[in-house]
Design a protein around this motif. Sequence first.
Motif, PDB file in Angstrom:
ATOM      1  N   GLY A 199      -6.153 -13.609   9.947  1.00 58.74           N
ATOM      2  CA  GLY A 199      -7.098 -14.040   8.927  1.00 58.74           C
ATOM      3  C   GLY A 199      -8.527 -13.598   9.133  1.00 58.74           C
ATOM      4  N   ARG A 200      -8.769 -12.678  10.054  1.00 58.55           N
ATOM      5  CA  ARG A 200     -10.149 -12.257  10.317  1.00 58.55           C
ATOM      6  C   ARG A 200     -10.581 -11.082   9.448  1.00 58.55           C
ATOM      7  N   VAL A 201      -9.633 -10.316   8.917  1.00 59.40           N
ATOM      8  CA  VAL A 201      -9.971  -9.136   8.118  1.00 59.40           C
ATOM      9  C   VAL A 201      -9.468  -9.352   6.689  1.00 59.40           C
ATOM     10  N   PRO A 202     -10.328  -9.806   5.786  1.00 59.15           N
ATOM     11  CA  PRO A 202      -9.895 -10.014   4.401  1.00 59.15           C
ATOM     12  C   PRO A 202      -9.715  -8.677   3.681  1.00 59.15           C
ATOM     13  N   SER A 203      -8.482  -8.318   3.404  1.00 54.66           N
ATOM     14  CA  SER A 203      -8.186  -7.051   2.733  1.00 54.66           C
ATOM     15  C   SER A 203      -6.863  -7.175   1.991  1.00 54.66           C
ATOM     16  N   TYR A 204      -6.735  -6.385   0.914  1.00 57.08           N
ATOM     17  CA  TYR A 204      -5.478  -6.294   0.187  1.00 57.08           C
ATOM     18  C   TYR A 204      -4.852  -4.938   0.466  1.00 57.08           C
ATOM     19  N   LEU A 205      -3.553  -4.922   0.751  1.00 53.52           N
ATOM     20  CA  LEU A 205      -2.837  -3.673   0.994  1.00 53.52           C
ATOM     21  C   LEU A 205      -2.103  -3.261  -0.280  1.00 53.52           C
ATOM     22  N   GLY A 206      -2.706  -2.321  -1.003  1.00 55.28           N
ATOM     23  CA  GLY A 206      -2.083  -1.790  -2.204  1.00 55.28           C
ATOM     24  C   GLY A 206      -1.314  -0.520  -1.893  1.00 55.28           C
ATOM     25  N   CYS A 207      -0.828   0.144  -2.932  1.00 55.44           N
ATOM     26  CA  CYS A 207      -0.016   1.348  -2.768  1.00 55.44           C
ATOM     27  C   CYS A 207      -0.926   2.552  -2.527  1.00 55.44           C
ATOM     28  N   SER A 208      -0.639   3.303  -1.485  1.00 57.84           N
ATOM     29  CA  SER A 208      -1.493   4.420  -1.103  1.00 57.84           C
ATOM     30  C   SER A 208      -1.305   5.615  -2.027  1.00 57.84           C
ATOM     31  N   LEU A 209      -2.420   6.183  -2.479  1.00 57.49           N
ATOM     32  CA  LEU A 209      -2.393   7.403  -3.289  1.00 57.49           C
ATOM     33  C   LEU A 209      -2.379   8.662  -2.428  1.00 57.49           C
ATOM     34  N   SER A 210      -2.530   8.495  -1.128  1.00 60.35           N
ATOM     35  CA  SER A 210      -2.629   9.659  -0.243  1.00 60.35           C
ATOM     36  C   SER A 210      -1.335  10.465  -0.180  1.00 60.35           C
ATOM     37  N   PHE A 211      -0.220   9.855  -0.602  1.00 55.27           N
ATOM     38  CA  PHE A 211       1.071  10.533  -0.480  1.00 55.27           C
ATOM     39  C   PHE A 211       1.550  11.149  -1.796  1.00 55.27           C
ATOM     40  N   VAL A 212       0.716  11.094  -2.829  1.00 57.71           N
ATOM     41  CA  VAL A 212       1.148  11.631  -4.120  1.00 57.71           C
ATOM     42  C   VAL A 212       1.444  13.131  -4.009  1.00 57.71           C
ATOM     43  N   GLY A 213       0.552  13.868  -3.357  1.00 56.96           N
ATOM     44  CA  GLY A 213       0.780  15.299  -3.175  1.00 56.96           C
ATOM     45  C   GLY A 213       1.986  15.577  -2.305  1.00 56.96           C
ATOM     46  N   VAL A 214       2.164  14.759  -1.272  1.00 59.47           N
ATOM     47  CA  VAL A 214       3.320  14.900  -0.384  1.00 59.47           C
ATOM     48  C   VAL A 214       4.617  14.738  -1.176  1.00 59.47           C
ATOM     49  N   ALA A 215       4.666  13.698  -2.020  1.00 55.74           N
ATOM     50  CA  ALA A 215       5.864  13.458  -2.813  1.00 55.74           C
ATOM     51  C   ALA A 215       6.152  14.630  -3.750  1.00 55.74           C
ATOM     52  N   ALA A 216       5.082  15.180  -4.343  1.00 58.71           N
ATOM     53  CA  ALA A 216       5.265  16.316  -5.258  1.00 58.71           C
ATOM     54  C   ALA A 216       5.841  17.524  -4.524  1.00 58.71           C
TER      55      ALA A 216
END
Length: 460
Positions: free
Chosen positions: A79-96
């Motif tokens: 609970g010390r780092v308030p953050s939301y983990l969403g879906c990473s866009l960094s892999f869009v090119g990799v997937a393509a």
Amino acid sequence: MGLGVRWTLHGDGRTPAPGAVVKPDERLSWPRTAGLGAQHVVAMFGASFVAPVLMGLDPNLAIMMSGVATMLFLLATRGRVPSYLGCSLSFVGVAAVIRAQGGGSAAVTGAILVVGAALLLSGLAVRRFGARIIHTAMPPVVTGAVVMLIGFNLAPVTAGTYWPADQWTALLTMLVTGAAVVCLRGFWSRVAIFLGLLFGYAVSWLFDRVFGRIHSIDGSGKLTDHWRLDLSKVSSADWIGLPSLHAPSFEWSAVLVALPVVIALIAENAGHVKAVGEMIDDPLDDQLGTAIAADGAATVLSTAVGGPATTTYSENIGVMAATRVYSTAAYWAAACFALLFGLCPKFGAVVAAVPGGVLGGITVILYGMIGLLGAQIWVHNKVDLRNPLNLVPVAAGVVIGVGGVNLKISENFELSGIALGTIVVLVGYHALRALAPAHLKPQPPLLDEGTSGYDDQRPE
């Protein structure tokens, strides 16, 4: 030590006093906390459902696993780092790239799972040896170049797949999205991509009514007459149901394409943890390794069932900066909302119906922004590109990565694009540094800024 799931009530639980902040271990009243959680869901929503759509993965599963990943992250960091983990866009090119080589969704998620495992190990290494171990191997000049080539490598996907689906809708969506990013303020600027998508939906619906079917490439890449916005599958979708799951598969060619992204993820996590630490007046240096490892573990968990990679989201950090509410209770509420969304197949059918032209307008801006974040790393860390030690490996690696240059090793194995560009930048930099004269080798900063910077914004 607790798990960070107990909070003290801030003041009267209604509105923070002028200049006051709600700390991670505090909360407002539960109705207000739920409202803040919903706001965080809206902030992450646009990018989190664009990412799986662009990668050909199930958006319902992606949203659901983002909630699970956020819960795991909050427990790991206590609970010390308030953050939301969403879906990473960094892999869009990799997937393509993987799909262009004939790989399916299982190969995509298998490759990303390996990257998640590498990120987990990197986080554990940071916990054991400190941040210097990463930044000795991956100084800002390297991380910036890798982020840049990952983003710009996506340009042919927009130009060849999405934009031709409906060029006029793409153009209008691009203009409106760009105006929203620049002109809107506060919370609304954080959801500009989402607003652009809504506008694109509306324009596609209107064009269908006014002009009828369009003759262009459809979702399968075939040239045909089709409706821009096809919602035929929405009515038949259930309101409640589990998303589709699949097991990953592991192919060396796919893994090698994906592995360079770990550099971008480390830089991104480091930048986000530093930004949050500055906002809550707690350096969080001791949490950096834990945060990186937790993100890696969450990515492994998500991809193990067929979901995309996860990462800390700048959109949600921006919401905290605007509201000055850093309570992790709000993120628990957001994670619960995400789980509920993921269990609604009708929602997934609406997401899957995003018209190609709309994606064309969005990705022109989105992919370019990802690439330019690499330049932002250079600027923040004052990387001197007049120094040939920096210039030569970056110049070669970026052109190779963006241009899709191939290096055939054997009949069944070759390196190309992102993977080859990253190897050239990373190995080239360290090899040249070993050979370069002393005056070309200044000491790099201990910790780079990551891929994002944040202002201490006030509510609009």
